[in-house]
Scaffold this active site. Structure first.
Site, mmCIF file in Angstrom:
data_model
loop_
_atom_site.group_PDB
_atom_site.id
_atom_site.type_symbol
_atom_site.label_atom_id
_atom_site.label_comp_id
_atom_site.label_asym_id
_atom_site.label_seq_id
_atom_site.Cartn_x
_atom_site.Cartn_y
_atom_site.Cartn_z
ATOM 1 N N LYS A 215 -0.230 -62.742 40.067
ATOM 2 C CA LYS A 215 -1.315 -61.747 40.122
ATOM 3 C C LYS A 215 -0.808 -60.364 40.529
ATOM 4 O O LYS A 215 -1.152 -59.360 39.924
ATOM 5 C CB LYS A 215 -2.404 -62.201 41.117
ATOM 6 C CG LYS A 215 -3.053 -63.523 40.760
ATOM 7 C CD LYS A 215 -4.093 -63.938 41.781
ATOM 8 C CE LYS A 215 -3.522 -64.287 43.150
ATOM 9 N NZ LYS A 215 -2.650 -65.469 43.161
ATOM 10 N N THR A 216 0.000 -60.326 41.585
ATOM 11 C CA THR A 216 0.475 -59.026 42.092
ATOM 12 C C THR A 216 1.484 -58.405 41.133
ATOM 13 O O THR A 216 1.452 -57.195 40.886
ATOM 14 C CB THR A 216 1.057 -59.208 43.501
ATOM 15 O OG1 THR A 216 0.053 -59.783 44.342
ATOM 16 C CG2 THR A 216 1.497 -57.878 44.098
ATOM 17 N N ASP B 194 1.140 -67.405 43.729
ATOM 18 C CA ASP B 194 2.440 -67.378 43.034
ATOM 19 C C ASP B 194 2.361 -67.456 41.511
ATOM 20 O O ASP B 194 3.386 -67.606 40.855
ATOM 21 C CB ASP B 194 3.375 -68.499 43.532
ATOM 22 C CG ASP B 194 4.045 -68.134 44.842
ATOM 23 O OD1 ASP B 194 4.006 -66.931 45.208
ATOM 24 O OD2 ASP B 194 4.597 -69.032 45.505
HETATM 25 P P1 GDP Z 1 0.708 -63.987 43.189
HETATM 26 O O1 GDP Z 1 0.822 -64.817 44.440
HETATM 27 O O2 GDP Z 1 -0.206 -64.611 42.190
HETATM 28 O O3 GDP Z 1 0.386 -62.559 43.460
HETATM 29 O O4 GDP Z 1 2.152 -64.030 42.466
HETATM 30 P P2 GDP Z 1 3.339 -62.952 42.508
HETATM 31 O O5 GDP Z 1 3.019 -61.782 41.647
HETATM 32 O O6 GDP Z 1 3.700 -62.692 43.913
HETATM 33 O O7 GDP Z 1 4.495 -63.757 41.766
HETATM 34 C C1 GDP Z 1 5.040 -64.934 42.320
HETATM 35 C C2 GDP Z 1 6.460 -65.107 41.830
HETATM 36 O O8 GDP Z 1 6.468 -65.314 40.426
HETATM 37 C C3 GDP Z 1 7.343 -63.903 42.110
HETATM 38 O O9 GDP Z 1 8.620 -64.346 42.485
HETATM 39 C C4 GDP Z 1 7.397 -63.198 40.765
HETATM 40 O O10 GDP Z 1 8.588 -62.466 40.574
HETATM 41 C C5 GDP Z 1 7.321 -64.364 39.793
HETATM 42 N N1 GDP Z 1 6.730 -63.983 38.506
HETATM 43 C C6 GDP Z 1 5.585 -63.309 38.318
HETATM 44 N N2 GDP Z 1 5.347 -63.149 37.004
HETATM 45 C C7 GDP Z 1 6.366 -63.738 36.347
HETATM 46 C C8 GDP Z 1 6.693 -63.896 34.956
HETATM 47 O O11 GDP Z 1 5.983 -63.492 34.062
HETATM 48 N N3 GDP Z 1 7.833 -64.574 34.683
HETATM 49 C C9 GDP Z 1 8.643 -65.060 35.646
HETATM 50 N N4 GDP Z 1 9.747 -65.699 35.253
HETATM 51 N N5 GDP Z 1 8.378 -64.928 36.948
HETATM 52 C C10 GDP Z 1 7.259 -64.279 37.312
HETATM 53 MG MG MG Z 2 -0.113 -61.649 45.253
#
Ligand code: GDP
Ligand code: MG
Length: 395
Positions: free
Chosen positions: A24-25, A21
Protein backbone atom coordinates in the site's frame (compact mmCIF):
# COMPACT_ATOMS: atom_id res chain seq x y z
CA UNK A 1 0.30 19.08 -2.96
CA UNK A 2 -1.12 20.03 -6.37
CA UNK A 3 -0.41 23.46 -7.84
CA UNK A 4 -3.05 26.21 -7.49
CA UNK A 5 -4.03 25.95 -11.16
CA UNK A 6 -5.67 22.57 -10.56
CA UNK A 7 -7.56 23.54 -7.41
CA UNK A 8 -10.74 24.28 -9.33
CA UNK A 9 -10.99 20.67 -10.49
CA UNK A 10 -13.49 18.28 -8.95
CA UNK A 11 -12.18 16.69 -5.76
CA UNK A 12 -12.27 13.09 -4.63
CA UNK A 13 -11.16 11.25 -1.46
CA UNK A 14 -9.49 7.87 -1.87
CA UNK A 15 -7.17 5.61 0.07
CA UNK A 16 -5.17 2.43 -0.08
CA UNK A 17 -6.52 -0.48 1.96
CA UNK A 18 -5.44 -4.12 2.23
CA UNK A 19 -3.30 -6.61 4.12
CA UNK A 20 -0.04 -5.55 5.75
CA UNK A 21 3.03 -5.75 3.47
CA UNK A 22 0.99 -6.08 0.31
CA UNK A 23 2.44 -2.80 -0.95
CA UNK A 24 0.00 0.00 0.00
CA UNK A 25 2.68 2.51 1.00
CA UNK A 26 4.95 1.64 -1.94
CA UNK A 27 2.00 2.16 -4.28
CA UNK A 28 1.13 5.50 -2.67
CA UNK A 29 4.75 6.67 -3.06
CA UNK A 30 4.76 5.50 -6.69
CA UNK A 31 1.61 7.49 -7.48
CA UNK A 32 3.14 10.69 -6.11
CA UNK A 33 6.39 10.02 -7.98
CA UNK A 34 4.69 9.53 -11.32
CA UNK A 35 2.31 12.47 -10.90
CA UNK A 36 5.17 14.68 -9.71
CA UNK A 37 6.83 14.27 -13.11
CA UNK A 38 3.75 15.92 -14.62
CA UNK A 39 3.62 18.71 -12.06
CA UNK A 40 0.51 17.15 -10.53
CA UNK A 41 1.95 16.15 -7.17
CA UNK A 42 4.82 16.62 -4.82
CA UNK A 43 6.82 13.39 -4.60
CA UNK A 44 6.61 11.78 -1.17
CA UNK A 45 9.07 8.99 -0.44
CA UNK A 46 8.09 5.71 1.18
CA UNK A 47 9.71 6.89 4.42
CA UNK A 48 7.84 10.20 4.40
CA UNK A 49 4.50 8.44 4.00
CA UNK A 50 5.17 5.65 6.47
CA UNK A 51 6.30 8.06 9.17
CA UNK A 52 2.67 9.16 9.42
CA UNK A 53 1.91 11.90 11.90
CA UNK A 54 -0.28 11.06 14.86
CA UNK A 55 -3.78 12.48 14.77
CA UNK A 56 -5.58 12.95 18.02
CA UNK A 57 -9.18 12.65 16.97
CA UNK A 58 -11.85 12.36 19.65
CA UNK A 59 -9.56 10.77 22.17
CA UNK A 60 -8.14 8.15 19.83
CA UNK A 61 -4.78 8.21 18.17
CA UNK A 62 -4.72 7.42 14.48
CA UNK A 63 -1.59 7.24 12.40
CA UNK A 64 -2.56 8.30 8.91
CA UNK A 65 -0.90 10.10 6.04
CA UNK A 66 -3.06 12.32 3.83
CA UNK A 67 -1.46 12.85 0.47
CA UNK A 68 -2.58 15.26 -2.26
CA UNK A 69 -2.15 14.71 -5.97
CA UNK A 70 -4.04 15.44 -9.17
CA UNK A 71 -4.84 13.91 -12.53
CA UNK A 72 -6.00 15.83 -15.58
CA UNK A 73 -9.56 15.23 -14.35
CA UNK A 74 -9.56 15.74 -10.58
CA UNK A 75 -7.65 16.45 -7.42
CA UNK A 76 -7.31 13.64 -4.90
CA UNK A 77 -6.79 13.38 -1.17
CA UNK A 78 -5.34 9.94 -0.55
CA UNK A 79 -5.13 8.25 2.86
CA UNK A 80 -2.54 5.62 3.69
CA UNK A 81 -2.27 4.17 7.19
CA UNK A 82 0.74 2.33 8.60
CA UNK A 83 -1.04 -0.33 10.64
CA UNK A 84 -4.15 -2.44 10.61
CA UNK A 85 -5.56 -0.80 13.77
CA UNK A 86 -5.06 2.63 12.20
CA UNK A 87 -7.27 1.65 9.28
CA UNK A 88 -10.01 0.47 11.59
CA UNK A 89 -10.01 3.68 13.63
CA UNK A 90 -9.62 5.89 10.59
CA UNK A 91 -12.54 4.35 8.77
CA UNK A 92 -14.90 4.00 11.74
CA UNK A 93 -14.27 7.46 13.20
CA UNK A 94 -14.82 9.03 9.78
CA UNK A 95 -11.46 10.79 10.16
CA UNK A 96 -11.12 10.62 6.39
CA UNK A 97 -14.17 9.51 4.53
CA UNK A 98 -13.24 7.81 1.28
CA UNK A 99 -15.36 8.13 -1.85
CA UNK A 100 -13.65 5.02 -3.14
CA UNK A 101 -10.81 2.74 -2.12
CA UNK A 102 -7.85 1.10 -3.82
CA UNK A 103 -7.68 -2.45 -2.46
CA UNK A 104 -4.07 -3.61 -2.71
CA UNK A 105 -3.49 -7.36 -2.80
CA UNK A 106 -0.11 -8.98 -3.33
CA UNK A 107 -0.19 -11.57 -6.10
CA UNK A 108 2.26 -13.61 -4.05
CA UNK A 109 -0.28 -14.07 -1.23
CA UNK A 110 -3.73 -13.48 -2.69
CA UNK A 111 -6.42 -12.40 -0.21
CA UNK A 112 -5.45 -12.49 3.45
CA UNK A 113 -7.40 -11.83 6.69
CA UNK A 114 -6.89 -8.05 6.64
CA UNK A 115 -7.91 -7.93 2.97
CA UNK A 116 -11.28 -9.31 4.02
CA UNK A 117 -11.55 -7.20 7.15
CA UNK A 118 -10.84 -3.94 5.30
CA UNK A 119 -13.35 -4.84 2.63
CA UNK A 120 -16.00 -5.59 5.25
CA UNK A 121 -15.23 -2.31 6.98
CA UNK A 122 -15.38 -0.44 3.67
CA UNK A 123 -18.85 -1.87 3.14
CA UNK A 124 -19.93 -0.98 6.66
CA UNK A 125 -18.86 2.67 6.38
CA UNK A 126 -20.58 3.07 3.03
CA UNK A 127 -17.73 3.00 0.52
CA UNK A 128 -19.35 1.87 -2.72
CA UNK A 129 -16.58 1.69 -5.27
CA UNK A 130 -13.47 -0.48 -4.96
CA UNK A 131 -10.60 -0.66 -7.42
CA UNK A 132 -8.36 -3.71 -7.02
CA UNK A 133 -4.62 -3.33 -7.54
CA UNK A 134 -2.98 -6.76 -7.77
CA UNK A 135 0.53 -5.86 -6.69
CA UNK A 136 3.90 -7.61 -6.89
CA UNK A 137 3.03 -8.80 -10.39
CA UNK A 138 6.78 -8.81 -11.05
CA UNK A 139 7.13 -11.85 -8.79
CA UNK A 140 4.55 -14.28 -10.25
CA UNK A 141 3.46 -15.94 -13.49
CA UNK A 142 0.60 -14.80 -15.67
CA UNK A 143 -1.66 -17.68 -14.49
CA UNK A 144 -1.27 -16.62 -10.87
CA UNK A 145 -2.44 -13.12 -11.75
CA UNK A 146 -5.48 -14.53 -13.48
CA UNK A 147 -6.34 -16.70 -10.49
CA UNK A 148 -5.97 -13.81 -8.04
CA UNK A 149 -8.21 -11.68 -10.23
CA UNK A 150 -10.93 -14.36 -10.21
CA UNK A 151 -10.58 -14.75 -6.45
CA UNK A 152 -10.79 -10.98 -5.88
CA UNK A 153 -13.84 -10.51 -8.09
CA UNK A 154 -15.63 -13.30 -6.22
CA UNK A 155 -14.66 -11.79 -2.92
CA UNK A 156 -15.98 -8.34 -3.95
CA UNK A 157 -19.29 -9.93 -4.89
CA UNK A 158 -19.41 -11.86 -1.58
CA UNK A 159 -19.04 -8.57 0.31
CA UNK A 160 -21.77 -6.83 -1.68
CA UNK A 161 -19.60 -4.91 -4.15
CA UNK A 162 -19.79 -5.11 -7.94
CA UNK A 163 -17.30 -7.92 -8.53
CA UNK A 164 -18.03 -8.04 -12.24
CA UNK A 165 -17.46 -4.39 -13.15
CA UNK A 166 -14.90 -3.29 -10.54
CA UNK A 167 -11.63 -2.44 -12.27
CA UNK A 168 -8.77 -4.83 -11.54
CA UNK A 169 -5.24 -3.70 -12.41
CA UNK A 170 -2.11 -5.86 -12.26
CA UNK A 171 1.09 -4.04 -11.48
CA UNK A 172 4.21 -3.64 -9.45
CA UNK A 173 4.40 -0.67 -7.13
CA UNK A 174 8.12 -1.30 -6.78
CA UNK A 175 8.79 -1.14 -10.55
CA UNK A 176 6.60 1.96 -10.80
CA UNK A 177 8.49 3.65 -7.98
CA UNK A 178 11.70 2.96 -9.94
CA UNK A 179 10.03 4.66 -12.92
CA UNK A 180 10.09 1.53 -15.07
CA UNK A 181 8.57 2.51 -18.40
CA UNK A 182 9.21 -0.83 -20.13
CA UNK A 183 7.21 -3.30 -18.09
CA UNK A 184 3.40 -3.14 -18.32
CA UNK A 185 3.50 -3.44 -14.51
CA UNK A 186 5.52 -0.26 -13.95
CA UNK A 187 4.52 3.32 -14.73
CA UNK A 188 1.90 2.07 -17.20
CA UNK A 189 0.01 0.23 -14.45
CA UNK A 190 -0.12 3.35 -12.29
CA UNK A 191 -1.42 5.38 -15.22
CA UNK A 192 -4.12 2.77 -15.75
CA UNK A 193 -4.95 2.81 -12.03
CA UNK A 194 -5.41 6.59 -12.02
CA UNK A 195 -7.47 6.43 -15.21
CA UNK A 196 -9.77 3.95 -13.49
CA UNK A 197 -9.96 6.13 -10.36
CA UNK A 198 -11.05 9.05 -12.54
CA UNK A 199 -13.76 7.07 -14.29
CA UNK A 200 -14.96 4.46 -11.77
CA UNK A 201 -15.09 6.49 -8.55
CA UNK A 202 -17.80 9.13 -8.96
CA UNK A 203 -17.15 12.68 -7.87
CA UNK A 204 -19.10 13.17 -4.63
CA UNK A 205 -22.15 15.32 -5.07
CA UNK A 206 -20.98 18.88 -4.76
CA UNK A 207 -21.77 20.37 -1.42
CA UNK A 208 -23.66 23.36 -2.74
CA UNK A 209 -25.88 21.27 -5.05
CA UNK A 210 -27.14 18.76 -2.47
CA UNK A 211 -30.27 19.53 -0.37
CA UNK A 212 -29.16 21.91 2.36
CA UNK A 213 -28.62 21.02 6.01
CA UNK A 214 -28.02 23.56 8.75
CA UNK A 215 -27.17 22.16 12.20
CA UNK A 216 -28.44 24.69 14.69
CA UNK A 217 -25.97 26.22 17.15
CA UNK A 218 -28.17 28.94 18.56
CA UNK A 219 -31.54 30.68 18.27
CA UNK A 220 -32.94 34.07 19.23
CA UNK A 221 -36.05 36.20 18.77
CA UNK A 222 -36.17 39.38 16.71
CA UNK A 223 -39.07 41.40 18.07
CA UNK A 224 -41.70 41.94 15.41
CA UNK A 225 -40.08 39.50 13.01
CA UNK A 226 -39.83 36.06 14.60
CA UNK A 227 -37.34 33.32 15.40
CA UNK A 228 -33.86 33.29 13.91
CA UNK A 229 -31.74 30.12 14.00
CA UNK A 230 -27.97 30.41 13.70
CA UNK A 231 -25.43 27.90 12.41
CA UNK A 232 -22.97 26.99 9.67
CA UNK A 233 -24.50 25.47 6.55
CA UNK A 234 -23.01 22.00 6.32
CA UNK A 235 -24.27 21.10 2.88
CA UNK A 236 -26.20 22.72 0.04
CA UNK A 237 -27.52 26.21 -0.64
CA UNK A 238 -30.32 27.95 1.27
CA UNK A 239 -32.41 30.21 -0.91
CA UNK A 240 -34.73 32.83 0.60
CA UNK A 241 -38.36 31.68 0.83
CA UNK A 242 -37.50 28.01 0.40
CA UNK A 243 -39.48 25.44 2.39
CA UNK A 244 -37.67 23.72 5.21
CA UNK A 245 -38.08 21.13 7.95
CA UNK A 246 -36.93 21.76 11.51
CA UNK A 247 -36.00 18.34 12.89
CA UNK A 248 -34.80 16.76 16.12
CA UNK A 249 -35.69 16.01 19.73
CA UNK A 250 -38.85 14.20 18.55
CA UNK A 251 -40.02 17.19 16.49
CA UNK A 252 -40.63 17.51 12.77
CA UNK A 253 -41.86 21.05 12.11
CA UNK A 254 -42.71 22.50 8.70
CA UNK A 255 -41.48 26.02 8.05
CA UNK A 256 -39.89 28.24 5.43
CA UNK A 257 -36.89 30.55 5.46
CA UNK A 258 -38.26 34.05 5.09
CA UNK A 259 -34.90 35.79 5.42
CA UNK A 260 -31.23 34.85 5.42
CA UNK A 261 -28.57 36.99 7.04
CA UNK A 262 -24.81 36.85 6.81
CA UNK A 263 -23.01 39.27 9.13
CA UNK A 264 -26.39 40.95 9.84
CA UNK A 265 -26.97 41.70 6.15
CA UNK A 266 -29.89 40.18 4.25
CA UNK A 267 -28.82 37.97 1.33
CA UNK A 268 -30.93 36.12 -1.26
CA UNK A 269 -29.03 32.86 -0.67
CA UNK A 270 -26.21 31.30 1.34
CA UNK A 271 -23.84 28.41 0.57
CA UNK A 272 -22.28 25.48 2.41
CA UNK A 273 -19.57 26.72 4.76
CA UNK A 274 -21.26 30.04 5.46
CA UNK A 275 -22.41 31.04 8.93
CA UNK A 276 -25.95 32.33 8.71
CA UNK A 277 -28.98 33.45 10.62
CA UNK A 278 -32.19 32.08 9.12
CA UNK A 279 -35.54 33.69 9.96
CA UNK A 280 -38.15 30.94 10.24
CA UNK A 281 -41.81 31.47 9.44
CA UNK A 282 -44.29 30.34 12.09
CA UNK A 283 -41.78 28.88 14.55
CA UNK A 284 -41.80 29.85 18.24
CA UNK A 285 -38.44 30.27 19.96
CA UNK A 286 -39.57 27.73 22.58
CA UNK A 287 -39.75 25.04 19.85
CA UNK A 288 -36.09 25.46 18.87
CA UNK A 289 -33.24 23.70 20.60
CA UNK A 290 -29.52 23.71 19.90
CA UNK A 291 -28.75 20.46 18.05
CA UNK A 292 -31.84 20.53 15.86
CA UNK A 293 -31.36 20.46 12.14
CA UNK A 294 -32.89 22.76 9.54
CA UNK A 295 -33.00 21.07 6.16
CA UNK A 296 -34.61 21.19 2.72
CA UNK A 297 -38.18 19.91 3.02
CA UNK A 298 -38.41 16.12 2.88
CA UNK A 299 -34.68 15.57 2.51
CA UNK A 300 -34.05 14.09 5.99
CA UNK A 301 -36.04 12.36 8.69
CA UNK A 302 -35.86 11.71 12.41
CA UNK A 303 -35.70 8.27 14.03
CA UNK A 304 -34.88 6.51 17.29
CA UNK A 305 -33.18 3.59 15.58
CA UNK A 306 -29.92 3.35 13.67
CA UNK A 307 -27.23 0.89 12.79
CA UNK A 308 -23.55 1.67 12.81
CA UNK A 309 -19.96 0.58 13.22
CA UNK A 310 -18.31 1.34 16.53
CA UNK A 311 -14.77 1.22 17.90
CA UNK A 312 -14.28 0.86 21.65
CA UNK A 313 -11.23 2.77 22.80
CA UNK A 314 -8.54 0.76 24.53
CA UNK A 315 -7.42 1.55 28.05
CA UNK A 316 -4.25 3.26 26.77
CA UNK A 317 -6.43 5.52 24.62
CA UNK A 318 -8.34 6.62 27.68
CA UNK A 319 -11.10 4.10 27.16
CA UNK A 320 -12.81 1.57 29.35
CA UNK A 321 -11.16 -1.21 31.25
CA UNK A 322 -14.16 -3.50 31.04
CA UNK A 323 -15.84 -4.88 27.90
CA UNK A 324 -19.08 -3.40 26.59
CA UNK A 325 -22.18 -5.57 26.55
CA UNK A 326 -25.54 -5.03 24.89
CA UNK A 327 -28.08 -2.82 26.70
CA UNK A 328 -25.30 -0.33 27.43
CA UNK A 329 -26.80 3.10 28.16
CA UNK A 330 -24.82 6.35 27.96
CA UNK A 331 -24.88 9.83 26.48
CA UNK A 332 -24.29 9.83 22.70
CA UNK A 333 -22.72 12.92 21.09
CA UNK A 334 -22.98 13.91 17.42
CA UNK A 335 -22.69 17.24 15.62
CA UNK A 336 -24.05 19.88 18.03
CA UNK A 337 -26.25 17.63 20.18
CA UNK A 338 -26.18 14.83 22.71
CA UNK A 339 -28.93 12.53 23.92
CA UNK A 340 -29.07 9.40 26.06
CA UNK A 341 -28.76 6.28 23.94
CA UNK A 342 -28.78 2.54 24.28
CA UNK A 343 -26.16 0.52 22.41
CA UNK A 344 -26.72 -3.11 21.49
CA UNK A 345 -23.93 -5.14 19.97
CA UNK A 346 -24.75 -7.11 16.81
CA UNK A 347 -25.32 -9.99 17.44
CA UNK A 348 -26.82 -9.02 20.80
CA UNK A 349 -25.09 -11.72 22.84
CA UNK A 350 -21.67 -10.55 21.60
CA UNK A 351 -19.45 -8.15 23.54
CA UNK A 352 -16.76 -5.67 22.59
CA UNK A 353 -13.44 -5.65 24.41
CA UNK A 354 -11.58 -2.32 24.69
CA UNK A 355 -9.65 -1.92 21.42
CA UNK A 356 -12.20 -3.94 19.44
CA UNK A 357 -14.73 -2.84 16.86
CA UNK A 358 -18.05 -4.21 15.70
CA UNK A 359 -21.54 -3.56 14.40
CA UNK A 360 -23.98 -1.91 16.78
CA UNK A 361 -27.63 -0.94 17.01
CA UNK A 362 -28.20 2.54 18.37
CA UNK A 363 -31.47 3.46 20.09
CA UNK A 364 -31.80 7.16 20.87
CA UNK A 365 -34.07 8.26 23.72
CA UNK A 366 -35.32 11.06 21.49
CA UNK A 367 -35.78 11.04 17.70
CA UNK A 368 -32.92 12.75 15.88
CA UNK A 369 -31.55 13.02 12.34
CA UNK A 370 -28.56 10.78 11.72
CA UNK A 371 -27.42 10.15 8.17
CA UNK A 372 -25.16 7.36 6.85
CA UNK A 373 -21.56 8.42 7.38
CA UNK A 374 -22.41 10.61 10.38
CA UNK A 375 -19.89 10.23 13.19
CA UNK A 376 -20.76 9.89 16.87
CA UNK A 377 -18.98 9.36 20.13
CA UNK A 378 -19.96 7.89 23.47
CA UNK A 379 -18.65 9.49 26.65
CA UNK A 380 -18.54 8.26 30.21
CA UNK A 381 -17.93 10.98 32.82
CA UNK A 382 -16.65 13.35 30.15
CA UNK A 383 -14.15 10.91 28.66
CA UNK A 384 -14.66 9.47 25.18
CA UNK A 385 -14.92 5.70 25.37
CA UNK A 386 -16.20 4.88 21.88
CA UNK A 387 -16.32 6.37 18.42
CA UNK A 388 -18.64 5.25 15.67
CA UNK A 389 -20.27 5.91 12.36
CA UNK A 390 -23.90 5.53 11.33
CA UNK A 391 -24.43 3.17 8.41
CA UNK A 392 -28.21 3.00 8.24
CA UNK A 393 -31.37 4.59 9.61
CA UNK A 394 -33.91 2.03 10.74
CA UNK A 395 -37.65 2.67 10.83
P1 GDP B 1 2.11 -2.07 3.13
O1 GDP B 1 2.30 -2.66 4.50
O2 GDP B 1 0.90 -2.62 2.46
O3 GDP B 1 2.15 -0.58 3.12
O4 GDP B 1 3.33 -2.59 2.22
P2 GDP B 1 4.70 -1.85 1.83
O5 GDP B 1 4.45 -0.81 0.79
O6 GDP B 1 5.38 -1.43 3.06
O7 GDP B 1 5.48 -3.03 1.11
C1 GDP B 1 5.88 -4.18 1.82
C2 GDP B 1 7.10 -4.79 1.17
O8 GDP B 1 6.78 -5.24 -0.14
C3 GDP B 1 8.25 -3.80 1.03
O9 GDP B 1 9.46 -4.47 1.28
C4 GDP B 1 8.17 -3.39 -0.44
O10 GDP B 1 9.42 -3.02 -0.97
C5 GDP B 1 7.66 -4.66 -1.10
N1 GDP B 1 6.90 -4.39 -2.32
C6 GDP B 1 5.91 -3.50 -2.48
N2 GDP B 1 5.44 -3.53 -3.74
C7 GDP B 1 6.16 -4.46 -4.40
C8 GDP B 1 6.16 -4.95 -5.75
O11 GDP B 1 5.38 -4.55 -6.59
N3 GDP B 1 7.05 -5.92 -6.04
C9 GDP B 1 7.92 -6.40 -5.13
N4 GDP B 1 8.77 -7.35 -5.54
N5 GDP B 1 7.97 -5.98 -3.87
C10 GDP B 1 7.10 -5.02 -3.49
MG1 MG C 1 2.23 0.74 4.72
Amino acid sequence: SPSPSVRDRAHCNVGTIGHVDHGKTTLTAAITKIQSKKGLAEFLSYEQIDRAPEEKARGITINACHIGYATNERTYAHTDCPGHADYIKNMISGASQMDGAILVVAATDGQMPQTREHLLLAKQVGIQRIIVFINKADLVDEEVLELVEIEMREMLTDFGFDGVNSPVICGSALLALREDNESPFGVKAIEELLKQCDSYIPTPQRDIVAPFILPIDNAFTVPGRGTVVVGTIKRGTIVRNSDADLLGFNQNLKTSVSDIQIFRKSVPQALAGENVGALLRGIKISAVERGMLLCATGSEDISNHFEGSMYLLSRSEGGRVKPMLSKYIQQLFSMTWNVPARIDIVPSEAMLMPGEHGQVRVTLLRKMVMTPGQAFTIRENGATVATGMITQRLP
